[in-house]
Each structure stands twice: as C-alpha cells, then as structure tokens.
Design a protein around this motif. Structure first.
Motif, short mmCIF file in Angstrom:
data_model
loop_
_atom_site.label_atom_id
_atom_site.label_comp_id
_atom_site.label_asym_id
_atom_site.label_seq_id
_atom_site.Cartn_x
_atom_site.Cartn_y
_atom_site.Cartn_z
N ALA A 1 -5.95 -9.19 -1.37
CA ALA A 1 -5.62 -8.62 -0.07
C ALA A 1 -4.87 -9.58 0.83
N THR B 1 -8.42 1.72 1.03
CA THR B 1 -8.67 0.37 0.53
C THR B 1 -10.07 -0.05 0.91
N ASP B 2 -10.71 -0.76 0.01
CA ASP B 2 -12.07 -1.25 0.24
C ASP B 2 -12.08 -2.74 -0.08
N PRO B 3 -12.04 -3.60 0.94
CA PRO B 3 -12.00 -5.04 0.68
C PRO B 3 -13.38 -5.60 0.32
N THR C 1 -10.58 -0.94 -4.25
CA THR C 1 -10.02 0.40 -4.38
C THR C 1 -8.76 0.48 -3.52
N GLY C 2 -7.95 1.49 -3.76
CA GLY C 2 -6.75 1.70 -2.97
C GLY C 2 -5.64 2.32 -3.80
N HIS C 3 -4.52 2.59 -3.14
CA HIS C 3 -3.34 3.18 -3.78
C HIS C 3 -2.17 2.24 -3.50
N PHE C 4 -1.65 1.58 -4.54
CA PHE C 4 -0.67 0.50 -4.37
C PHE C 4 0.63 0.80 -5.08
N ILE D 1 0.85 -1.19 0.00
CA ILE D 1 0.00 0.00 0.00
C ILE D 1 0.88 1.24 0.00
N CYS E 1 -8.90 -5.87 -9.65
CA CYS E 1 -8.69 -5.71 -8.21
C CYS E 1 -7.34 -6.31 -7.80
N TYR F 1 -8.90 -6.14 -2.74
CA TYR F 1 -9.17 -4.71 -2.63
C TYR F 1 -9.79 -4.22 -3.93
N ILE G 1 -8.37 1.98 -8.43
CA ILE G 1 -7.06 1.57 -7.92
C ILE G 1 -5.99 2.44 -8.57
#
Length: 135
Positions: free
Chosen positions: A80, A25-27, A98-101, A18, A77, A96, A127
């Motif tokens: 996780a 993040t949205d699991p 959404t999120g920033h990876f 991350i 996606c 996940y 993402i």
C-alpha cells in the motif's frame, strides 16, 4: 509535542493503482523478510508473496523471489505504500489484502512476470486485477 493541523500526513496522489472501489481495499500490516545482500525500496503497488511450506516462515517478499527448499511462495497482497527493507532486520509495512487493482502498474521482481497461477492466487485472496490505460 503539538500537532500541526495544516499539513497532510500519509497522502497518496493519483497513481492509477486502484482500478475500482469494489471490492474495497482492506489494509493490514505485513512483515517483509530482510534482504540478504543489499537494502531495497519496495514501491507502492509491489505484489508480495507469502512464505509457506515446511521451510516457510510466514513472512512476505516480492513476488518472483526464488523460494528456498521446501518453501512455497504464493502471491498474496499488494503493498500500500513504499517500504524500506534493510539487511539487518525484517521490515513492517502496510499492504492491501483485498481490492481491485490495475495489473499493468503492479510491480514484481526483476525478470518475473505475473503468471495465471499468481493471478488466481490473488483472486482467491480477494484481489481483482484489470487492464487499464493511464489517464
């Protein structure tokens, strides 16, 4: 059955996956298509593609898998947690949406590299990817 209060369940140590807390993040639960020949372990940080099209089944598989005729596989996606995928039945895992990876720690199928279209599909899904060095 009693629960122990002195143990950690579901702990994930720092792994540089991350990059930032925004977007958060949205699991969610995903169904990963069973393996055809041999069981496999998909590691946390594996990019999953969603099966769509007239031959699509709405299940996920590792990005870079060869699509069937009339099937479209689109980056969707990021896994996780590690997932065991057998040959008898589809696997259920957490990913996940959404999120920033960190792009340089993501995993795809052997011999495959993330393409600009994959990055755009992930961005459209929520993402974000960044290049980051490991500390």
């Amino acid at each position: 059955m009693s629960k122990r209060l002195d143990e950690n369940l579901g702990y994930v140590g720092p792994d540089n996956l991350i990059a930032d807390m925004y977007p958060p993040t949205d699991p969610f639960m995903v169904k990963i298509r069973k393996e055809a020949t041999a069981a496999a372990t998909y590691k946390r940080g594996t990019v999953l593609a969603l099966s769509a099209g007239t031959a699509g089944d709405g299940k996920f598989m590792i990005l870079g898998t060869t699509a069937a005729t009339n099937e479209t596989l689109t980056a969707n996606c990021v896994l996780a947690e590690d997932a065991e995928v057998g040959t008898d039945a589809d696997a259920v895992a957490i990913a996940y949406r959404t999120g920033h990876f960190n792009e340089n720690v993501l995993t795809v199928a052997a011999g495959y590299t993330l393409k600009p279209a994959d990055k755009e599909a992930l961005r459209t899904a929520g993402i974000l990817l960044s290049d980051a060095v490991e500390i």
